[in-house]
Design an enzyme around this catalytic site. Structure first.
Site, PDB file in Angstrom:
ATOM      1  N   GLN A 110       0.763  -1.440   0.078  1.00  0.00           N
ATOM      2  CA  GLN A 110      -0.136  -0.150  -0.021  1.00  0.00           C
ATOM      3  C   GLN A 110       0.707   1.206   0.024  1.00  0.00           C
ATOM      4  OE1 GLN A 110      -3.347  -0.131  -0.306  1.00  0.00           O
ATOM      5  NE2 GLN A 110      -3.315   2.203  -0.593  1.00  0.00           N
ATOM      6  N   ALA A 131      -5.208   5.492  -0.223  1.00  0.00           N
ATOM      7  CA  ALA A 131      -5.070   5.262   1.298  1.00  0.00           C
ATOM      8  C   ALA A 131      -3.691   5.323   1.444  1.00  0.00           C
ATOM      9  CB  ALA A 131      -5.807   4.244   1.771  1.00  0.00           C
ATOM     10  N   SER A 136      -5.546   1.555   4.723  1.00  0.00           N
ATOM     11  CA  SER A 136      -6.388   1.036   3.676  1.00  0.00           C
ATOM     12  C   SER A 136      -7.129  -0.377   3.911  1.00  0.00           C
ATOM     13  CB  SER A 136      -5.466   0.212   2.672  1.00  0.00           C
ATOM     14  OG  SER A 136      -6.146  -0.269   1.316  1.00  0.00           O
ATOM     15  N   HIS A 138      -8.035  -2.728   2.151  1.00  0.00           N
ATOM     16  CA  HIS A 138      -7.448  -4.014   1.478  1.00  0.00           C
ATOM     17  C   HIS A 138      -6.553  -4.678   2.647  1.00  0.00           C
ATOM     18  CE1 HIS A 138      -8.808  -3.585  -2.659  1.00  0.00           C
ATOM     19  NE2 HIS A 138      -8.622  -2.486  -2.440  1.00  0.00           N
ATOM     20  N   ASP A 145     -11.525  -5.241  -4.785  1.00  0.00           N
ATOM     21  CA  ASP A 145     -12.004  -4.405  -6.126  1.00  0.00           C
ATOM     22  C   ASP A 145     -12.522  -5.472  -7.298  1.00  0.00           C
ATOM     23  OD1 ASP A 145     -11.109  -2.124  -4.975  1.00  0.00           O
ATOM     24  OD2 ASP A 145      -9.175  -2.259  -5.942  1.00  0.00           O
ATOM     25  N   GLU A 188     -15.951   4.840  -5.774  1.00  0.00           N
ATOM     26  CA  GLU A 188     -15.543   3.765  -6.248  1.00  0.00           C
ATOM     27  C   GLU A 188     -16.461   2.531  -6.225  1.00  0.00           C
ATOM     28  OE1 GLU A 188     -12.074   2.613  -4.143  1.00  0.00           O
ATOM     29  OE2 GLU A 188     -11.099   4.386  -4.523  1.00  0.00           O
ATOM     30  N   HIS A 191     -15.284  -1.150  -5.657  1.00  0.00           N
ATOM     31  CA  HIS A 191     -14.815  -1.427  -4.211  1.00  0.00           C
ATOM     32  C   HIS A 191     -15.742  -2.176  -3.302  1.00  0.00           C
ATOM     33  CE1 HIS A 191     -11.658  -0.114  -0.962  1.00  0.00           C
ATOM     34  NE2 HIS A 191     -12.950  -0.670  -0.344  1.00  0.00           N
TER      35      HIS A 191
END
Length: 226
Positions: A110, A131, A136, A138, A145, A188, A191
């Protein structure tokens, strides 16, 4: 003589000092940061105000089923991975093809992504869609995503299907349009975040964000008599 001395001193300061990297220049910037509550499980809140512990990595990451993955970053927490496969399988029955484009990311990855975003777009613009490391979703292993990371995805049948059905599998559209001031990020449409069916259904029915959901839960907890 004094003028010459000052010019030499300035030269030394400018040209002999090491150049900061992007990461060094932008290690701070978010304010009122608290540590994300990892004990919250699938409901963990990670955003610009809630940061994961350094090096955080969920212990139950598993690969997404190959049929629903087209990326190297293919790990999700076990419960989220199972729900994602079920969602993709059900979508296929409606002639909708869904796949993972990017799932779990370490804070190291990230950081690289954030630095690249800053170089491309400048800090102010980058922070609207990328981020900082530790901030993040993720990294939670609960986010994927889906299909594309282009805004045109929002106009596709796949995006429309996700908007209508994702909550039935425990997923929410994490950064919906019109909620930028709450989430801190641009819309987004690709996401999606796993929060479980109960929370996802509530968020979907009330058209709120995960931040707003957490605020509702906190308020209810305060009102509950002990």
């Amino acid at each position: 003589m004094m003028k010459l001395f000052l010019l030499c001193l300035l030269y030394i300061q400018v040209f002999s000092s090491p150049r900061d990297t992007v990461a060094q220049q932008h290690t701070t910037g978010y304010v009122n940061i608290t540590e994300a509550d990892t004990s919250a499980g699938i409901l963990i809140l990670v955003n610009k105000g809630h940061k994961l512990p350094e090096g955080y990595r969920p212990g139950d990451l598993v690969p997404i089923e190959e049929a629903y993955n087209r990326a190297a970053m293919n790990l999700l927490r076990k419960e989220a991975a199972r729900a994602f496969a079920n969602m993709c399988s059900r979508a296929a029955k409606d002639s909708i093809t869904l796949w993972n484009r990017s799932a779990y990311r370490s804070d190291t990855v990230q950081q690289e992504l954030f630095e690249n975003a800053v170089r491309r777009s400048g800090l102010k613009n980058a922070e609207q869609f990328s981020a900082r490391p530790g901030h993040s979703e993720h990294q939670t292993g609960l986010t994927t995503d889906i299909n594309s990371v282009h805004y045109s995805f929002g106009n596709t049948p796949e995006a429309a299907w996700l908007k209508e059905h994702a909550h039935r599998f425990g997923y929410i559209e994490r950064y919906p349009p019109g909620k930028e001031k709450i989430t801190g990020y641009k819309y987004e449409p690709w996401h999606y975040r796993y929060v479980g069916k109960k929370a996802a259904t509530y968020i979907y029915q009330h058209k709120i964000t995960l931040e707003e959901y957490h605020e509702i839960i906190r308020n209810q907890t305060r009102k509950t008599p002990r």
